[in-house]
Motif scaffolding. Structure first.
Motif, mmCIF file in Angstrom:
data_model
loop_
_atom_site.group_PDB
_atom_site.id
_atom_site.type_symbol
_atom_site.label_atom_id
_atom_site.label_comp_id
_atom_site.label_asym_id
_atom_site.label_seq_id
_atom_site.Cartn_x
_atom_site.Cartn_y
_atom_site.Cartn_z
ATOM 1 N N UNK A 25 2.344 26.065 15.872
ATOM 2 C CA UNK A 25 1.679 24.816 15.475
ATOM 3 C C UNK A 25 2.620 23.939 14.654
ATOM 4 N N UNK A 26 2.610 22.629 14.930
ATOM 5 C CA UNK A 26 3.405 21.672 14.164
ATOM 6 C C UNK A 26 2.685 21.257 12.888
ATOM 7 N N UNK A 27 1.360 21.226 12.943
ATOM 8 C CA UNK A 27 0.576 20.773 11.810
ATOM 9 C C UNK A 27 -0.246 21.885 11.196
ATOM 10 N N UNK A 28 -0.399 21.810 9.875
ATOM 11 C CA UNK A 28 -1.262 22.763 9.175
ATOM 12 C C UNK A 28 -2.638 22.131 8.989
ATOM 13 N N UNK A 29 -3.665 22.939 9.131
ATOM 14 C CA UNK A 29 -5.038 22.442 8.998
ATOM 15 C C UNK A 29 -5.385 22.151 7.552
ATOM 16 N N UNK A 30 -6.046 21.012 7.357
ATOM 17 C CA UNK A 30 -6.568 20.609 6.050
ATOM 18 C C UNK A 30 -8.081 20.680 6.112
ATOM 19 N N UNK A 31 -8.694 21.238 5.091
ATOM 20 C CA UNK A 31 -10.148 21.437 5.067
ATOM 21 C C UNK A 31 -10.823 20.511 4.069
ATOM 22 N N UNK A 32 -12.068 20.197 4.362
ATOM 23 C CA UNK A 32 -12.872 19.333 3.495
ATOM 24 C C UNK A 32 -13.283 20.086 2.236
ATOM 25 N N UNK A 33 -13.054 19.463 1.090
ATOM 26 C CA UNK A 33 -13.522 19.995 -0.190
ATOM 27 C C UNK A 33 -14.749 19.186 -0.580
ATOM 28 N N UNK A 44 -19.159 3.740 12.233
ATOM 29 C CA UNK A 44 -18.537 2.686 11.449
ATOM 30 C C UNK A 44 -18.205 3.067 10.024
ATOM 31 N N UNK A 45 -18.589 4.253 9.589
ATOM 32 C CA UNK A 45 -18.349 4.677 8.206
ATOM 33 C C UNK A 45 -16.906 5.111 8.002
ATOM 34 N N UNK A 46 -16.331 4.690 6.892
ATOM 35 C CA UNK A 46 -15.009 5.151 6.457
ATOM 36 C C UNK A 46 -15.182 5.786 5.088
ATOM 37 N N UNK A 47 -14.717 7.019 4.953
ATOM 38 C CA UNK A 47 -14.832 7.726 3.676
ATOM 39 C C UNK A 47 -13.573 8.522 3.395
ATOM 40 N N UNK A 48 -13.292 8.702 2.098
ATOM 41 C CA UNK A 48 -12.203 9.566 1.670
ATOM 42 C C UNK A 48 -12.769 10.935 1.332
ATOM 43 N N UNK A 91 1.707 13.649 -6.973
ATOM 44 C CA UNK A 91 1.151 14.907 -7.465
ATOM 45 C C UNK A 91 -0.364 14.879 -7.608
ATOM 46 N N UNK A 92 -0.998 13.817 -7.151
ATOM 47 C CA UNK A 92 -2.451 13.739 -7.236
ATOM 48 C C UNK A 92 -3.128 14.555 -6.142
ATOM 49 N N UNK A 93 -4.434 14.519 -6.155
ATOM 50 C CA UNK A 93 -5.219 15.229 -5.153
ATOM 51 C C UNK A 93 -4.994 14.575 -3.789
ATOM 52 N N UNK A 94 -4.759 15.384 -2.777
ATOM 53 C CA UNK A 94 -4.580 14.866 -1.420
ATOM 54 C C UNK A 94 -5.960 14.526 -0.854
ATOM 55 N N UNK A 95 -6.058 13.297 -0.370
ATOM 56 C CA UNK A 95 -7.310 12.800 0.206
ATOM 57 C C UNK A 95 -7.068 12.443 1.674
ATOM 58 N N UNK A 96 -8.099 12.605 2.490
ATOM 59 C CA UNK A 96 -8.030 12.245 3.904
ATOM 60 C C UNK A 96 -9.060 11.157 4.154
ATOM 61 N N UNK A 97 -8.608 10.048 4.707
ATOM 62 C CA UNK A 97 -9.528 8.991 5.112
ATOM 63 C C UNK A 97 -10.039 9.286 6.503
#
Length: 149
Positions: A25-33, A44-48, A91-97
């Protein structure tokens, strides 16, 4: 193999570290906290969404946040700034939009795999102003100027 250091955010005592699902795999999975419970998305919703970790990347790299193909193609989730960039000195928390384009409401739960991260080498360049650029056979046509076929 270089190391990527992850630090748990307060309250994250159960999510596994981001990881590669397969050896190739090229990418590592990121999970929702989502410690306060599931998040329902409507069209139409956009959330971090937090991944529950801060990160320290190796010098000269970036973390590119990309959509997971299954979540995108099967359920209609896009990353509006794809690929998102996490700089080596952040160094902050990683967020996914996440941007939801599906028709029916969809629920993301704590621990769901919501994106993937690819670590890439970065090189910085000096920016120089010039009076002219070299010739090219491509020309200066923009978007779609080379056609489809």
């Amino acid at each position: 193999m270089s190391e990527i250091k992850f630090k748990r955010v307060s309250g994250n005592d159960d999510l596994p570290l981001p990881s590669y699902a397969t050896a190739g795999a090229a990418g590592m999975d990121l999970r929702a906290f989502l410690p306060d419970g599931p998040m329902e998305f409507v069209k139409g919703q956009i959330s971090l969404i937090s991944i529950g970790f801060s990160v320290e990347l190796p010098r000269g790299t970036e973390m590119q946040i990309r959509p997971r193909s299954g979540l995108a193609l099967k359920h209609g989730f896009l990353i509006p700034n794809a690929p998102g960039t996490v700089d080596e000195d952040y160094r902050g928390v990683v967020m996914v939009g996440l941007y939801y384009v599906g028709d029916a409401p969809f629920v993301i739960r704590h621990g769901d795999r919501i994106a993937q991260a690819v670590i890439a080498q970065v090189q910085q360049y000096a920016c120089v102003e010039v009076d002219a650029l070299s010739d090219t056979t491509r020309g200066d046509g923009g978007f779609g100027s080379t056609g489809l076929k």
